[in-house]
Write a protein that holds these residues in place. Structure first.
Motif, short mmCIF file in Angstrom:
data_model
loop_
_atom_site.label_atom_id
_atom_site.label_comp_id
_atom_site.label_asym_id
_atom_site.label_seq_id
_atom_site.Cartn_x
_atom_site.Cartn_y
_atom_site.Cartn_z
N GLU A 192 4.26 -6.98 1.22
CA GLU A 192 5.72 -6.18 1.63
C GLU A 192 6.68 -7.21 1.88
O GLU A 192 7.72 -7.29 1.44
CB GLU A 192 5.24 -5.65 3.03
N ARG A 193 6.16 -8.80 2.59
CA ARG A 193 6.94 -9.83 2.72
C ARG A 193 7.74 -10.34 1.48
O ARG A 193 8.70 -10.54 1.18
CB ARG A 193 6.27 -10.85 3.57
N MET A 206 -8.54 -11.48 0.91
CA MET A 206 -7.71 -11.15 1.86
C MET A 206 -7.96 -9.99 2.28
O MET A 206 -8.38 -8.88 1.51
CB MET A 206 -6.42 -11.40 1.50
N ALA A 207 -7.88 -9.72 3.85
CA ALA A 207 -8.52 -8.35 4.36
C ALA A 207 -7.09 -7.29 3.68
O ALA A 207 -5.82 -7.96 3.75
CB ALA A 207 -8.20 -8.37 5.90
N PRO A 208 -7.62 -6.16 3.29
CA PRO A 208 -6.45 -5.27 2.75
C PRO A 208 -5.14 -5.04 3.55
O PRO A 208 -4.28 -5.27 2.84
CB PRO A 208 -7.29 -3.91 2.66
N THR A 209 -5.29 -5.03 5.06
CA THR A 209 -4.03 -4.96 5.86
C THR A 209 -3.27 -6.24 5.69
O THR A 209 -2.07 -6.02 5.47
CB THR A 209 -4.42 -4.68 7.23
N VAL A 210 -3.85 -7.54 5.82
CA VAL A 210 -3.19 -8.71 5.57
C VAL A 210 -2.38 -8.56 4.14
O VAL A 210 -1.47 -9.14 4.18
CB VAL A 210 -4.10 -9.84 5.82
N HIS A 211 -3.26 -8.40 3.22
CA HIS A 211 -2.74 -8.39 1.76
C HIS A 211 -1.46 -7.38 1.73
O HIS A 211 -0.40 -7.79 1.22
CB HIS A 211 -3.91 -7.99 0.81
N ALA A 212 -1.68 -6.37 2.19
CA ALA A 212 -0.49 -5.30 2.24
C ALA A 212 0.74 -5.92 2.85
O ALA A 212 1.86 -5.84 2.29
CB ALA A 212 -1.03 -4.06 2.83
N ARG A 213 0.77 -6.65 4.22
CA ARG A 213 1.73 -7.00 4.64
C ARG A 213 2.30 -8.23 3.85
O ARG A 213 3.45 -8.41 3.93
CB ARG A 213 1.14 -7.50 6.08
#
Length: 75
Positions: free
Chosen positions: A21-22, A11-18
């Motif tokens: 968070e969720r 997963m792309a790092p930004t997607v993974h981070a979001r």
């Protein structure tokens, strides 16, 4: 890797981070509902795959094989 599993791209790092968070924002009850829904969906897909691969099987045979697969071979 065995033939049973499909490689999933990382997963792309930004997607993974979001996503993290969720998940962290969810209540325990929400997490339980999501995991239950995912389990039920996996079972439905597994049952359909077993039935498709074994078109002559009776429903009880399909159910037994589905339970065996979903339990990791311990059913």
């Amino acid at each position: 890797m065995s033939g049973r599993f499909v490689d999933i791209p990382i997963m792309a790092p930004t997607v993974h981070a979001r996503e993290l968070e969720r998940l962290r924002a969810m209540t325990p009850a929400e997490k339980l509902r999501v995991s239950d829904a995912l389990w039920r969906e996996a079972r439905t897909i597994t049952r359909a795959a077993v039935a498709q691969r074994n078109p002559t099987w009776q429903p009880d045979q399909i159910e037994r094989e589905t339970r065996r697969i979903m339990s990791g071979g311990r059913a």
